[in-house]
Design a protein around this motif. Structure first.
Motif, PDB file in Angstrom:
ATOM      1  N   VAL A  36       0.850  -1.208   0.000  1.00  0.00           N
ATOM      2  CA  VAL A  36       0.000   0.000   0.000  1.00  0.00           C
ATOM      3  C   VAL A  36       0.877   1.246   0.000  1.00  0.00           C
ATOM      4  N   LEU A  37       1.978   1.169   0.704  1.00  0.00           N
ATOM      5  CA  LEU A  37       2.871   2.331   0.792  1.00  0.00           C
ATOM      6  C   LEU A  37       3.765   2.464  -0.443  1.00  0.00           C
ATOM      7  N   LEU A  38       4.339   1.338  -0.860  1.00  0.00           N
ATOM      8  CA  LEU A  38       5.386   1.416  -1.874  1.00  0.00           C
ATOM      9  C   LEU A  38       4.893   1.360  -3.318  1.00  0.00           C
ATOM     10  N   LEU A  39       3.777   0.691  -3.510  1.00  0.00           N
ATOM     11  CA  LEU A  39       3.280   0.579  -4.886  1.00  0.00           C
ATOM     12  C   LEU A  39       3.025   1.962  -5.501  1.00  0.00           C
ATOM     13  N   PRO A  40       2.246   2.816  -4.820  1.00  0.00           N
ATOM     14  CA  PRO A  40       2.044   4.149  -5.428  1.00  0.00           C
ATOM     15  C   PRO A  40       3.350   4.928  -5.521  1.00  0.00           C
ATOM     16  N   ALA A  41       4.224   4.746  -4.519  1.00  0.00           N
ATOM     17  CA  ALA A  41       5.485   5.502  -4.539  1.00  0.00           C
ATOM     18  C   ALA A  41       6.329   5.100  -5.748  1.00  0.00           C
ATOM     19  N   ILE A  42       6.373   3.801  -6.038  1.00  0.00           N
ATOM     20  CA  ILE A  42       7.179   3.340  -7.179  1.00  0.00           C
ATOM     21  C   ILE A  42       6.554   3.820  -8.496  1.00  0.00           C
ATOM     22  N   ILE A  43       5.225   3.693  -8.567  1.00  0.00           N
ATOM     23  CA  ILE A  43       4.555   4.101  -9.820  1.00  0.00           C
ATOM     24  C   ILE A  43       4.727   5.606 -10.057  1.00  0.00           C
ATOM     25  N   PHE A  44       4.437   6.399  -9.010  1.00  0.00           N
ATOM     26  CA  PHE A  44       4.582   7.851  -9.173  1.00  0.00           C
ATOM     27  C   PHE A  44       6.042   8.228  -9.441  1.00  0.00           C
ATOM     28  N   GLY A  45       6.941   7.555  -8.728  1.00  0.00           N
ATOM     29  CA  GLY A  45       8.379   7.829  -8.916  1.00  0.00           C
ATOM     30  C   GLY A  45       8.800   7.539 -10.340  1.00  0.00           C
ATOM     31  N   ALA A  46       8.268   6.443 -10.899  1.00  0.00           N
ATOM     32  CA  ALA A  46       8.625   6.067 -12.268  1.00  0.00           C
ATOM     33  C   ALA A  46       8.037   7.077 -13.262  1.00  0.00           C
TER      34      ALA A  46
END
Lengths: 545, 329
Positions: free
Chosen positions: B108-118
């Motif tokens: 929940v924390l990292l999935l959006p962070a990775i997608i937005f970061g990418a």
């Protein structure tokens, strides 16, 4: 297209705003209808079973829902609790308790002597930590009638046993007799006790638990409606929450806030820093008799200990480790909160000239001018200091003590071998006991048990290295006191011995710090050593207007 | 892409997996310190070590810690074959339950962070690379270099202090407040996610930005870009049909690996925001010498990293005909 984007943006903003408004309404409604105390902890918990977290975390929340036979007042005097009265037998090997007649479990079942008997038998059978002093001396328990029970011990430890029973939480027989593996029990009734609060809910995602005041508590209903207990990952985030007003206090069993946070908390608005004397000894210096007696004889070693005691700058340690919240200890070792504390025993004194004078008189002189004193056989007076590597404060104190002793011409160095290997450190301190000096501490338990003898004597039940028969005799008198008066007298005699012989030295009689907010509640009671979350507080807290 | 390619990779990853399992087991047991200290509590453990070492030995036997390491490894492998990850010493819960719960919140924390970061890193990186040496390039590069040079936890603490403590816009930490359910809870979780996800996104974006920028600059110097321009293609066509398509490859690898490593959590950020994810779980397991929990956690990470690598291989082959050609020949 532009219009449609505009509509979506407005919808999104409206959604966010309505969410924020509804949250705010929810919070204010909840706050208005319920006088709830909010406490933070840094000990992870899962309050579905008070045995789940074996060492101490369980004690935090178990104190809300469960009670012992006796309790402490603010200064740790023993008071009635589940037991309304008691009598220690003349031989000190048994205590008979008369239980409160109207105590009930949270499910309505009456509390009886059978529950008390079951509690101690069950603790012994499963090796559980609650009532662990009694576990060592357990003989048997007899339920004399519905409300009278006698605890029998193998040794005459009546007085020490009585004082240790406040955290021996009594558990309901009708629930636990069916449970074979208490530490894995997941039943919803695992937190039923007979204490002032009833376990209500635990939210694993929010890591918070709620406890509701027990309206049927036999000693009266607490003055607050509920306790909300919230887990924080770090002490920094917990203290930020305290300063911000998200929580009213911190609460971890015998885990005061480190003194390094004192300055920032003292400046915070509406935050009070409860400072009370510790019940243990935060730091001590334990002499390793086994090693030093290979370097010098007993008479020389006694004077050497005296010289070391003069070489240490206690005020510097109090300032450095306790941020000044403490005092220079006495030669009698036990802190002022202990039963039988003797205020007439002098304080330790930092006097480098006296230390050097004693070492000179022993013939420990720097013969080759390299700054290190030599023993009469020409070898250098070099030794190591072993701190428990898992204790930061002890590590820092050990480094400072090395520098103090070096000023007196003693080549004291940190024990590098233990420093690099925790297993080796355990082995050196507790198994082989081949250290020269160890910077350790006395827990409240070791002060309560035998006034710190656990840490200095080489006898059954102790980890120390001093085998002096006089010390052992004095310690047995403390341990095996039949009454609190006898114990008090024995502790005084022991302090006298400590003062004369210095088998170990207290380095810091610290004050412990427990912060709390004053804007929502007044009437906090701060218990010596253990702080503001205690039995008295449940009945003294008053919501501020 | 052929079956040979897939079988080759599966065999390679199976071997790697076994090596990882072995290493995890033995390296974790090399750590000094005993799990019994945490299981029994410091006072009881030291008391037993000093007074009753035989009782301590009995407890060791109860947990199977007295067996030779090779025998413990054999038992561990057997339990793995039965998909039994064991029971945590510290949390006193089945490890599979713990991992499922923590993995969910880590994702929940990292999935959006990775997608937005990418997305942000890829977009701004392409833009800066395409407009190399422009003011925007210099500004973005300086700013993101500054962000990237900061320790994660420091930026996280700064966010907490500014946005949560002083401004009070966001909560200090945690996943949600208690006592909520349904949509309220979902919104509350989103509200709690804003700060940690922002910190992680910033770092992810900064990292991806430099990869993408460098990759675009490198591709732009290739001969086929000159040819494309010489053919008279528009700049937009050159960028989207030739440059970005080739420059995406390194970013794809990094993102795939990010997804693999995602399950290891973001320890420092999790700690600062009191977020109960995999990072803090592993950290606690190390401190408590909770061997079964450590083995279980690392096993999950290893599986995910291998799966992500495999995915990257497949994606690479799908996107880049040269790679596909290499494999097929």
């Amino acid at each position: 297209m532009a219009n449609s984007n505009n509509i979506w943006s407005r919808l999104f903003i409206a959604l966010i705003l309505s969410f924020m408004i509804s949250s705010a309404i929810q919070i204010s409604t909840a706050e208005a209808s319920d006088v709830s105390l909010k406490a933070g902890t840094i000990s992870s918990f899962d309050p579905l079973n008070l045995f789940k977290y074996r060492p101490w975390n369980g004690v935090n929340y178990a104190g809300f829902t469960h009670i012992g036979l006796v309790r402490y007042d603010e200064h740790l005097n023993v008071l009635p609790c589940l037991a309304r009265d008691w009598k220690i037998s003349d031989d000190g090997k048994s205590i008979t308790f008369k239980l409160a007649d109207n105590a009930t479990w949270h499910d309505g079942t009456p509390v009886t002597a059978e529950d008390v008997k079951f509690t101690f038998d069950y603790n012994k059978k499963h090796g559980l930590p609650i009532a662990y002093l009694y576990n060592n001396y357990y003989d048997h328990v007899s339920a004399l009638d519905t409300h009278e029970v006698t605890l029998y011990s193998t040794e005459p430890v009546g007085a020490a046993l009585l004082t240790s029973l406040q955290s021996a939480y009594i558990i309901p027989k009708h629930i636990w007799e069916k449970v074979e593996d208490p530490e894995k029990y997941e039943g919803k009734d695992g937190m039923i006790g007979c204490g002032p609060f009833v376990f209500e809910s635990y939210d694993q995602v929010a890591t918070e638990a709620n406890f509701r005041a027990n309206a049927d508590f036999f000693l009266g209903k607490p003055t607050i409606d509920s306790v909300n207990y919230q887990y924080y990952r770090t002490i920094d985030s917990m203290l930020l929450a305290l300063k911000k007003g998200d929580i009213d206090t911190t609460f971890d069993y015998y885990m005061p806030v480190p003194a390094v946070y004192a300055a920032s908390l003292a400046d915070a608005k509406d935050v009070e820093l409860g400072s009370v004397p510790d019940v243990g000894v935060l730091l001590n210096l334990e002499f390793g008799y086994n090693q030093f007696l290979k370097m010098m004889n007993e008479s020389q070693f006694k004077k050497f200990r005296e010289a070391v005691a003069y070489a240490v700058d206690y005020q510097q340690i109090v300032d450095m480790i306790s941020a000044g919240y403490g005092e220079v200890p006495g030669r009698g070792y036990v802190p002022p909160t202990a039963i039988g504390y003797d205020p007439d025993i002098p304080k330790l004194e930092h006097n480098l000239a006296k230390a050097e004078g004693i070492l000179d008189s022993l013939g420990f002189i720097d013969t080759n001018g390299n700054g290190v004193r030599n023993l009469p056989d020409g070898s250098e007076l070099s030794f190591t200091i072993t701190p428990p590597v898992w204790k930061q404060d002890n590590m820092r104190a050990a480094e400072v003590i090395c520098s103090h002793l070096q000023k007196a011409g003693l080549d004291a160095q940190i024990d590098g071998e233990s420093l690099s290997n925790e297993d080796k450190c355990h082995q050196r301190i507790f198994k082989d006991r081949d250290y020269y000096m160890c910077i350790y501490y006395s827990t409240p338990y070791s002060i309560m048990y035998d006034a710190g003898g656990v840490n200095c004597a080489n006898m059954t039940g102790s980890d120390g290295t001093c085998s002096d028969p006089r010390l052992i005799d004095l310690l047995e008198r403390v341990r095996y006191s039949n009454t609190l008066e006898q114990r008090s007298e024995a502790v005084r005699a022991l302090q006298q011995y400590y003062s004369e012989e210095l088998p170990f030295i207290a380095l810091d009689w610290a004050n412990v710090l427990y912060p709390y907010r004053t804007d929502r509640f007044g009437g906090w009671k701060i218990q010596d050593g253990y702080g503001n979350m205690n039995f008295d507080t449940w009945f003294s807290l008053k919501p501020e207007a | 892409m052929t079956y040979g390619f897939v079988i080759n990779r599966i065999l390679r990853y199976t071997g790697t997996f076994f090596i990882i399992v072995t290493l995890i087991f033995f390296v974790s047991h090399l750590m000094p310190g005993s799990p019994l200290k945490n299981i029994l509590g410091e006072v009881t453990y030291f008391n037993l070590m000093s007074q009753n070492p035989e009782i301590l030995h009995d407890i060791e036997a109860e947990y199977g810690l007295d067996e030779p390491l090779a025998e413990q490894f054999r038992i561990y492998l057997l339990s793995l074959i039965h998909f039994d990850l064991g029971y945590s010493y510290k949390y006193r819960q089945p490890i599979s339950d713990l991992l499922i719960f923590r993995l969910k919140w880590t994702m929940v924390l990292l999935l959006p962070a990775i997608i937005f970061g990418a997305i942000f890193g890829g977009f701004f990186g392409s833009f800066a690379g395409w407009h190399r040496n422009s003011c925007i390039d210099s500004g973005l590069t300086s700013m993101l270099l500054f962000v990237y040079s900061m320790p994660h936890y420091w930026l996280a603490m700064l966010f907490v202090l500014v946005f949560a403590f002083h401004m009070g816009i966001f909560p200090l930490g945690g996943i949600t407040r208690g006592g909520l359910d349904g949509l309220d809870k979902a919104f509350d979780i989103l509200w709690h996610m804003v700060l940690p996800v922002s910190v992680l996104t910033l770092f992810g974006a900064a990292y991806n930005y430099f990869i993408m920028r460098g990759s675009v600059i490198q591709v732009m110097e290739e001969g086929f870009v000159l040819t494309a321009r010489a053919k008279g293609l528009t700049e937009r066509d050159v960028l989207f049909r030739h440059v970005l398509r080739n420059a995406m490859l390194p970013l794809l690898t990094v993102i795939a690996l990010d997804f693999g490593f995602m399950v290891s959590g973001a320890l420092l950020v999790e700690i600062v925001f009191s977020w109960g994810g995999m990072g803090t779980l592993i950290y606690d397991a190390v401190l408590a010498r909770d061997y079964p929990l450590l083995h279980g956690s690392f096993l999950v990470i290893a599986c995910c990293v291998l799966a992500a690598n495999f995915l990257a291989d497949v994606l690479y082959a799908a996107v880049d005909p040269r790679v596909r050609g290499d494999v097929e020949t």
